[in-house]
Design a protein around this motif. Structure first.
Motif, short mmCIF file in Angstrom:
data_model
loop_
_atom_site.label_atom_id
_atom_site.label_comp_id
_atom_site.label_asym_id
_atom_site.label_seq_id
_atom_site.Cartn_x
_atom_site.Cartn_y
_atom_site.Cartn_z
N UNK A 136 -35.18 -1.54 -8.26
CA UNK A 136 -34.26 -2.24 -7.37
C UNK A 136 -33.91 -1.36 -6.17
N UNK A 137 -33.51 -2.03 -5.08
CA UNK A 137 -33.03 -1.35 -3.87
C UNK A 137 -31.84 -2.13 -3.31
N UNK A 171 -32.49 1.04 0.88
CA UNK A 171 -32.36 2.40 0.36
C UNK A 171 -31.81 2.38 -1.07
N UNK A 172 -31.63 3.55 -1.62
CA UNK A 172 -31.07 3.74 -2.97
C UNK A 172 -31.94 3.06 -4.02
N UNK A 173 -33.25 3.33 -3.97
CA UNK A 173 -34.15 2.75 -4.96
C UNK A 173 -33.85 3.33 -6.34
N UNK A 174 -33.84 2.45 -7.33
CA UNK A 174 -33.61 2.85 -8.71
C UNK A 174 -34.71 2.27 -9.58
N UNK A 207 -20.60 -25.97 -16.08
CA UNK A 207 -19.99 -25.34 -14.94
C UNK A 207 -20.97 -24.31 -14.37
N UNK A 208 -21.23 -24.37 -13.09
CA UNK A 208 -22.10 -23.42 -12.42
C UNK A 208 -21.28 -22.30 -11.81
N UNK A 209 -21.79 -21.10 -11.90
CA UNK A 209 -21.13 -19.95 -11.30
C UNK A 209 -22.08 -19.30 -10.31
N UNK A 210 -21.61 -19.02 -9.14
CA UNK A 210 -22.40 -18.31 -8.13
C UNK A 210 -21.89 -16.88 -8.05
N UNK A 211 -22.78 -15.96 -7.82
CA UNK A 211 -22.37 -14.57 -7.66
C UNK A 211 -23.29 -13.89 -6.66
N UNK A 212 -22.81 -12.79 -6.14
CA UNK A 212 -23.58 -12.04 -5.15
C UNK A 212 -24.03 -10.74 -5.79
N UNK A 213 -25.30 -10.48 -5.72
CA UNK A 213 -25.85 -9.21 -6.17
C UNK A 213 -26.35 -8.50 -4.92
N UNK A 229 -31.98 -5.95 -4.59
CA UNK A 229 -33.19 -6.73 -4.80
C UNK A 229 -33.93 -6.09 -5.98
N UNK A 230 -34.41 -6.92 -6.90
CA UNK A 230 -35.11 -6.45 -8.09
C UNK A 230 -36.55 -6.92 -8.07
N UNK A 231 -37.49 -6.08 -8.55
CA UNK A 231 -38.88 -6.49 -8.65
C UNK A 231 -39.56 -5.73 -9.78
#
Length: 66
Positions: A22-23, A29-32, A1-7, A10-12
Motif C-alpha cells: 500500500x501507499x 509515498x510511505x509504501x508498506x 444499511x450501507x456505510x461509506x468510509x475513506x481510506x 491504495x492497496x495492490x
C-alpha cells in the motif's frame, strides 16, 4: 444499511513477490508491505472498523493455486 468510509491508502497485490502493498493515495509515498509469502494473491477485500478513536483495517486476500 450501507456505510461509506475513506481510506487514505491504495492497496495492490504483486504476483511476482507474492505480497500485498500500500501507499498514500495522495502522495504515492510511505509504501508498506502488508503481507508476504502468498501464492498469487488475486483479490483484496478491505473492511474498516471504527472503534472509538482507533481505526483498524482488516485485509482479506484471495489466493490462487499454482
Amino acid at each position: 444499511m450501507l456505510h461509506c468510509f475513506i481510506i487514505k491508502r491504495i492497496f495492490w497485490s504483486n504476483w511476482e513477490t507474492g505480497a500485498i502493498h500500500s501507499v498514500d493515495k495522495n502522495t504515492g509515498t510511505a509504501m508498506k508491505t502488508l503481507v508476504e509469502g502468498l501464492k498469487r494473491p488475486t483479490s483484496i477485500f478491505i473492511h474498516k472498523d471504527d472503534l472509538g478513536k482507533k481505526t483498524f483495517v482488516t485485509i482479506l486476500a484471495k489466493t490462487e493455486a499454482l
